[in-house]
Design a protein around this motif. Structure first.
Motif, mmCIF file in Angstrom:
data_model
loop_
_atom_site.group_PDB
_atom_site.id
_atom_site.type_symbol
_atom_site.label_atom_id
_atom_site.label_comp_id
_atom_site.label_asym_id
_atom_site.label_seq_id
_atom_site.Cartn_x
_atom_site.Cartn_y
_atom_site.Cartn_z
ATOM 1 N N ARG A 48 4.086 11.041 -11.975
ATOM 2 C CA ARG A 48 4.839 11.588 -12.820
ATOM 3 C C ARG A 48 5.242 10.180 -13.772
ATOM 4 N NH1 ARG A 48 5.080 16.909 -12.142
ATOM 5 N NH2 ARG A 48 5.602 17.604 -10.098
ATOM 6 N N LYS A 49 4.441 9.196 -13.377
ATOM 7 C CA LYS A 49 4.816 7.930 -14.328
ATOM 8 C C LYS A 49 3.448 7.681 -15.074
ATOM 9 C CE LYS A 49 6.195 3.027 -14.234
ATOM 10 N NZ LYS A 49 6.440 1.888 -13.258
ATOM 11 N N ASN A 50 3.412 7.262 -16.224
ATOM 12 C CA ASN A 50 2.127 7.020 -17.231
ATOM 13 C C ASN A 50 1.834 5.483 -16.696
ATOM 14 O OD1 ASN A 50 2.023 9.797 -17.913
ATOM 15 N ND2 ASN A 50 3.303 9.134 -19.639
ATOM 16 N N SER A 57 0.727 -1.195 -0.102
ATOM 17 C CA SER A 57 0.066 0.119 -0.036
ATOM 18 C C SER A 57 1.019 1.110 -0.014
ATOM 19 C CB SER A 57 -0.884 0.070 1.076
ATOM 20 O OG SER A 57 -1.769 1.130 1.307
ATOM 21 N N ARG A 58 0.629 2.283 -1.070
ATOM 22 C CA ARG A 58 1.457 3.328 -0.953
ATOM 23 C C ARG A 58 0.743 4.400 -1.464
ATOM 24 N NH1 ARG A 58 3.132 -0.161 -4.999
ATOM 25 N NH2 ARG A 58 3.025 0.681 -7.243
ATOM 26 N N ALA A 59 1.101 5.690 -1.002
ATOM 27 C CA ALA A 59 0.514 7.185 -1.264
ATOM 28 C C ALA A 59 1.335 7.388 -2.562
ATOM 29 C CB ALA A 59 0.565 7.791 -0.359
ATOM 30 N N THR A 60 0.604 7.942 -3.711
ATOM 31 C CA THR A 60 1.144 8.406 -4.797
ATOM 32 C C THR A 60 0.234 9.902 -5.084
ATOM 33 O OG1 THR A 60 -0.655 7.612 -6.400
ATOM 34 C CG2 THR A 60 1.822 6.424 -5.808
ATOM 35 N N ILE A 61 0.757 10.622 -6.053
ATOM 36 C CA ILE A 61 0.045 11.983 -6.276
ATOM 37 C C ILE A 61 -0.680 11.961 -7.885
ATOM 38 C CG2 ILE A 61 1.267 13.461 -4.691
ATOM 39 C CD1 ILE A 61 2.748 14.244 -6.870
ATOM 40 N N LEU A 62 -1.646 12.325 -8.000
ATOM 41 C CA LEU A 62 -2.283 12.643 -9.346
ATOM 42 C C LEU A 62 -1.732 13.961 -9.887
ATOM 43 C CD1 LEU A 62 -4.177 11.340 -11.375
ATOM 44 C CD2 LEU A 62 -6.121 12.658 -10.260
ATOM 45 N N THR A 63 -0.862 14.016 -10.626
ATOM 46 C CA THR A 63 -0.228 15.278 -11.196
ATOM 47 C C THR A 63 -1.330 16.023 -12.139
ATOM 48 O OG1 THR A 63 0.730 13.862 -12.983
ATOM 49 C CG2 THR A 63 1.968 14.515 -10.930
ATOM 50 N N GLY A 64 -0.835 17.188 -12.336
ATOM 51 C CA GLY A 64 -1.700 18.179 -13.146
ATOM 52 C C GLY A 64 -2.839 18.803 -12.527
ATOM 53 N N GLN A 65 -2.765 18.956 -11.179
ATOM 54 C CA GLN A 65 -3.668 19.475 -10.295
ATOM 55 C C GLN A 65 -3.129 20.845 -9.991
ATOM 56 O OE1 GLN A 65 -6.918 17.741 -10.086
ATOM 57 N NE2 GLN A 65 -6.007 16.603 -11.619
ATOM 58 N N GLU A 66 -4.159 21.622 -9.257
ATOM 59 C CA GLU A 66 -3.439 22.959 -8.547
ATOM 60 C C GLU A 66 -2.539 22.514 -7.289
ATOM 61 O OE1 GLU A 66 -4.850 26.783 -6.193
ATOM 62 O OE2 GLU A 66 -6.445 25.264 -6.646
ATOM 63 N N VAL A 75 0.434 -0.775 -16.281
ATOM 64 C CA VAL A 75 -1.081 -0.919 -16.290
ATOM 65 C C VAL A 75 -1.511 -0.632 -14.760
ATOM 66 C CG1 VAL A 75 -0.818 -2.444 -18.298
ATOM 67 C CG2 VAL A 75 -1.102 -3.272 -15.948
ATOM 68 N N VAL A 76 -3.000 -0.080 -14.896
ATOM 69 C CA VAL A 76 -3.683 0.255 -13.746
ATOM 70 C C VAL A 76 -5.232 -0.200 -13.770
ATOM 71 C CG1 VAL A 76 -4.234 2.676 -14.523
ATOM 72 C CG2 VAL A 76 -4.117 1.971 -12.104
ATOM 73 N N VAL A 77 -5.711 -0.637 -12.621
ATOM 74 C CA VAL A 77 -7.243 -0.757 -13.019
ATOM 75 C C VAL A 77 -7.761 0.254 -11.832
ATOM 76 C CG1 VAL A 77 -8.938 -2.485 -12.211
ATOM 77 C CG2 VAL A 77 -6.942 -3.170 -13.288
ATOM 78 N N VAL A 125 -6.666 2.831 -6.930
ATOM 79 C CA VAL A 125 -6.275 2.254 -8.014
ATOM 80 C C VAL A 125 -5.439 1.048 -7.624
ATOM 81 C CG1 VAL A 125 -6.402 4.412 -9.454
ATOM 82 C CG2 VAL A 125 -4.189 3.450 -8.344
ATOM 83 N N PHE A 126 -5.396 0.055 -8.383
ATOM 84 C CA PHE A 126 -4.719 -1.345 -8.304
ATOM 85 C C PHE A 126 -3.677 -1.283 -9.516
ATOM 86 C CE2 PHE A 126 -8.977 -1.736 -6.635
ATOM 87 C CZ PHE A 126 -8.682 -2.325 -5.247
ATOM 88 N N VAL A 127 -2.548 -1.857 -9.209
ATOM 89 C CA VAL A 127 -1.276 -1.838 -10.166
ATOM 90 C C VAL A 127 -0.653 -3.230 -9.583
ATOM 91 C CG1 VAL A 127 -0.895 0.676 -10.335
ATOM 92 C CG2 VAL A 127 0.495 -0.817 -8.468
ATOM 93 N N PRO A 128 -0.055 -3.871 -10.596
ATOM 94 C CA PRO A 128 0.728 -5.021 -10.582
ATOM 95 C C PRO A 128 1.844 -4.916 -9.458
ATOM 96 C CG PRO A 128 0.513 -4.384 -12.825
ATOM 97 C CD PRO A 128 0.183 -3.516 -11.774
ATOM 98 N N LEU A 129 1.965 -5.898 -8.544
ATOM 99 C CA LEU A 129 2.832 -5.955 -7.637
ATOM 100 C C LEU A 129 4.094 -6.489 -7.890
ATOM 101 C CD1 LEU A 129 3.701 -5.513 -4.389
ATOM 102 C CD2 LEU A 129 2.845 -7.751 -4.076
ATOM 103 N N LYS A 130 5.521 -5.826 -8.005
ATOM 104 C CA LYS A 130 6.477 -6.490 -7.817
ATOM 105 C C LYS A 130 7.032 -7.250 -6.837
ATOM 106 C CE LYS A 130 11.247 -5.620 -9.596
ATOM 107 N NZ LYS A 130 12.523 -4.459 -9.956
ATOM 108 N N LEU A 131 7.119 -8.467 -6.876
ATOM 109 C CA LEU A 131 7.249 -9.434 -5.608
ATOM 110 C C LEU A 131 8.569 -9.882 -5.698
ATOM 111 C CD1 LEU A 131 6.214 -10.728 -2.962
ATOM 112 C CD2 LEU A 131 5.351 -12.623 -4.412
ATOM 113 N N THR A 132 9.513 -9.397 -4.987
ATOM 114 C CA THR A 132 11.070 -9.571 -5.165
ATOM 115 C C THR A 132 11.296 -10.920 -3.939
ATOM 116 O OG1 THR A 132 11.836 -8.192 -3.597
ATOM 117 C CG2 THR A 132 11.484 -7.261 -5.950
#
Length: 811
Positions: A175-177, A97-106, A148-150, A195-202
């Motif tokens: 800042r990543k598409n 679980s992580r916090a990201t930002i949606l860019t392009g906002q005030e 990819v994102v759901v 949103v949901f993204v694939p997990l990099k399980l190392t």
């Protein structure tokens, strides 16, 4: 058909002719049906079937239990591979679980991202609303996941206005598409993600992941715990800092937190509403029996002039069905109204976000069937007992005297006593819940939550990954927020927001034997914390900004810890150690060797609630937040104006330090931390619902008693006339009427007291308060006696005012 229409017209005239009887019966049925259906609908949606995931009861969270309570366990990549080999486990869901930002906002907008392993969507078994879920091809071992994102349904509606052409579009996070490949269904809100993204399980043992398990069919929680215990003990040897010294495997169902928080209250509510349904049906029974008994003379006359018994039964069946049908129809409408009201009273975070509360149709059908059955049974009962012999006797003796017969009075008396007993039980429960809630409202907090907001500050993944950089950054943010016009003081609060604050941590006292049971609530804060919450410093001092910056080994304790461990009043100058402080980069960054340092006690602060609104205040240790910093923190902000009006200004100050620094989506006043807490929510709900049901039950019982006494008086009019003609005064008639109800009311009160005392253990298990409280029982008894006296007084007064000549002509 003609005779059926005749029956309908006659039944309608009879019901219109007795508006009080009709309205009382209909309202009793409507309240019983509506309340029962609404409460069970909440229980079913929130407790019994809250999740859309197939076999949700087999999905559990990896957890342990220790002396500090249940605790979720994270695992690294190699450990997850080992968990997959456990025979009791069907599949493993690994997440971060992580916090990201949606860019392009005030201002940067926080987006809650859940990374989920490749098979996670298939394991959960809920098809997406649009597009697809995450696939194994999106996350191949040894490779970076596909971008990819759901989208969650909520995020799709908020950010894309539910646009149907969202698939294939680009979403920019940090800042990543990412390419949008799907949208979840409305009820798929796994871990409340945006949103949901694939997990990099190392296979790197350093990063750990949230772990949920799907058990194989037939595997119980106890069997799963037994299978997991040896493996968890091995994990504890590999990562001793992540586990307490003594623990046991204790997997948790997805809904266990709801059951623990509010489940008992809801089950008690269901018990209360079933009592209300029983009282309502009892009221209908009393009214129908009294009315039927009063009409026995009419039935006898109709039988004497040739009416068949089946014809009389059909007529009464038509009346009962018409009455019950109207009550059931209003009950259905009432259930929707009560459910809407309950939704307003329910705590905002009472249930899992997947739960959808709506009317439960099987329970609605059951309640309607019970109401219809009650109406039909007791509506037909007087006529079913009618025979030719009894009819002749009634014709000879007069129906009014029969109405006051011993058998009729006994039946009415038992029903009234039952109503009184159940009503007193509800009154005792309501009084206990209300007293407990009022006590909690008046409990001293020990701090001042007014004009304070808590601003959650999440860090981006792997940002400020060194201890000096993170310490300096947090202080920059705090200082900048403190400069906001209208802000009086700002403080760092590392998960230290009361009334439930801090981490349970073992501590040692220099010069005293170490004790594993010696624990305190650890608060990692800045020195401004005490001024922000108006917490008094009793002795000594707090640490200085320089000591905070350098993570100087110092500590402040609360009065409870000082009194418990330093009864001679010499706490200042002693030293303690906190050996459980972790250093787990990049998530947790701790000062070098701080877990082994002895911390001189430099101050003592006054107590404040730190373990909820009900529990006793726990011993507490306060240290500079720089001792150990997570990848998120909170800033407490005290303002001169309504604090929520400054949220935008505070966010702009944070952006001035770092253009990409977001805050959590929901910023609340500190008072909301109280009202959203499980104790306040539970007590508030119980006080309201029990109170409403108790008053409704009291009203129904009063109407039932009034109806029986009124019918009895009406049928004994001739008897009262004869008594008064022979010299009886009004007081004598009043005593006769009151005496006829003393046994029923007194017996009901005794039974109600016995029920309250007998069920007090069950009530105490699921709700606060004390049903055995003599003040509550006495108050309930007096209130019920007063209402019963008023219900009897009105018809008794009418009986005492009867003109003897008029009464004698009634025969």
């Amino acid at each position: 058909m003609h005779s059926l229409l005749q029956d309908l017209r006659y039944s309608l005239r009879q019901l219109i002719k007795s508006p009080v009887f009709t309205l009382t019966t209909v309202i009793s049925l409507a309240l019983g049906i509506g309340a029962t259906t609404a409460v069970f609908s909440v229980i079913y949606a929130g407790l019994l079937h809250p999740f859309p995931y197939p076999s949700a009861d087999r999905i559990v969270r990896l957890a342990i239990t220790s002396k500090v309570g249940p605790e979720q366990v994270d695992a690294n990549g190699p450990q997850i591979q080992q968990l997959r080999q456990v025979p009791a486990i069907q599949s493993v869901l690994a997440m971060d679980s992580r916090a990201t930002i949606l860019t392009g906002q005030e201002l940067p907008e926080n987006v809650h991202v859940i990374g989920i392993n490749a098979s996670g969507f298939n394991d959960l078994g809920v098809p997406p609303l649009m597009g697809r879920g995450l696939l194994p091809a999106d996350s191949i071992d040894g490779q970076d996941p596909q971008p990819v994102v759901v989208l969650s349904y909520r995020f799709w509606r908020k950010q894309f206005l539910a646009s149907p052409d969202v698939l294939g579009r680009t979403l920019q996070l940090d800042r990543k598409n990412y390419q949008i490949v799907g949208v979840t269904t409305p009820r798929f809100t796994w871990y409340n993600a945006d949103v949901f993204v694939p997990l990099k399980l190392t296979q790197d043992p350093s990063p750990t992941y949230i772990v949920d398990l799907r058990l194989k069919p037939g595997v119980t929680h106890e069997a799963a715990n037994a299978a997991l215990q040896p493996l968890l003990e091995q994990f504890a040897k590999d990562m001793p800092k992540h586990f307490p010294e003594h623990f046991a495997a204790g997997v948790q169902g997805l809904n266990d937190w709801v059951l623990g928080r509010i489940g008992g209250t809801l089950y008690l509510m269901f018990g209360a509403v079933m009592l209300l349904l029983a009282i309502g049906c009892g009221n209908v029974s009393i009214l129908l029996l009294a009315r039927g008994t009063a009409r026995q003379h009419e039935f006898a006359v109709r039988a004497a002039v040739g009416a068949a018994r089946s014809r009389i039964l059909r007529q009464l069946l038509t009346e009962s069905l018409m009455l019950a049908a109207v009550g059931a129809t209003l009950g259905i409408l009432t259930s929707y109204g009560i459910l809407a009201g309950m939704k307003l009273l329910l705590p905002p975070y009472a249930f899992a976000p997947e739960a959808v509360i709506h009317i439960n149709l099987p329970v609605l059908y059951f309640s309607v069937a019970v109401a219809l059955g009650t109406g039909v049974l007791f509506g037909l009962w007087p006529a079913m007992q009618l025979s030719r012999t009894q009819g002749a006797r009634i014709m000879q003796s007069g129906g009014r005297r029969v109405a006051g017969s011993v058998q009729g009075r006994k039946t009415h008396g038992v029903l009234i006593a039952s109503q009184i007993a159940l009503t007193l039980l509800l009154l005792a429960g309501a009084g206990s819940a209300m007293k407990s809630f009022v006590h909690m409202l008046h409990r001293s907090l020990g701090y001042d939550p007014r004009n304070v907001i808590s601003v959650g500050i999440p860090l981006h993944q792997n940002s400020y990954a060194t201890w000096p950089a993170r310490a300096a950054y947090f202080e920059q943010l705090r200082a900048k927020v403190a400069e906001t016009p209208g802000v009086t003081v700002a403080a760092i609060s590392g998960f230290a927001n009361p009334p439930r604050s801090g981490f349970t941590q073992r501590f040692e006292i220099l010069g005293k034997p170490a004790d594993e049971q010696q624990t305190a609530s650890l608060h990692q804060v800045s020195s401004e914390y005490f001024a922000t919450l108006h917490i008094s410093l009793l002795q000594g001092r707090a640490w200085t900004p320089t000591e905070n910056h350098n993570a100087t080994p110092v500590a402040v304790i609360n009065r409870t810890l000082a009194q418990r461990y330093f009864p001679n009043g010499d706490a200042i100058g002693h030293s303690l150690k906190l050996p459980g402080i972790e250093n787990r980069p990049p998530d947790i960054l701790s000062a070098p060797n701080i877990a082994d340092a002895w911390l001189p006690i430099v101050g003592i602060v006054d107590d404040f609630l730190n373990d909820g609104l009900r529990n006793p205040i726990q011993p507490a240790v306060f240290v500079p937040y720089t001792f150990s910093m997570w990848d998120e923190t909170q800033i407490l902000v005290r303002t001169e104006v309504p604090p929520l009006t400054l949220v935008h200004a505070v966010k702009k100050q944070l952006v001035a330090v770092n253009p990409d620094q977001q805050t959590v989506s929901k910023i609340q006043e500190l008072g909301a931390w109280i009202s959203n807490g499980p104790e306040w929510q539970q007590e508030h709900l119980a006080a309201w619902i029990f109170g409403i049901f108790a008053w409704l039950a009291l009203a129904l019982a009063a109407v039932g008693l009034y109806s029986v006494v009124s019918y009895t008086v009406a049928q004994r009019t001739n008897e009262f006339g004869i008594r008064m003609a022979l010299g009886a005064d009004r007081g004598h008639v009043l005593r006769l009427v009151f005496t006829s109800t003393v046994a029923s009311v007194g017996g009901g009160i005794v039974a109600g007291l016995a029920l309250s005392l007998a069920l007090s253990t069950i009530l105490a298990k699921w709700a606060e308060g004390n049903v055995r409280d003599p003040v509550i029982l006495l108050a309930g008894t007096l209130l019920l006696s007063l209402v019963a006296a008023i219900a009897c007084a009105i018809p008794a007064r009418h009986a005492s005012a009867i003109d003897p000549m008029t009464a004698l002509r009634c025969e």
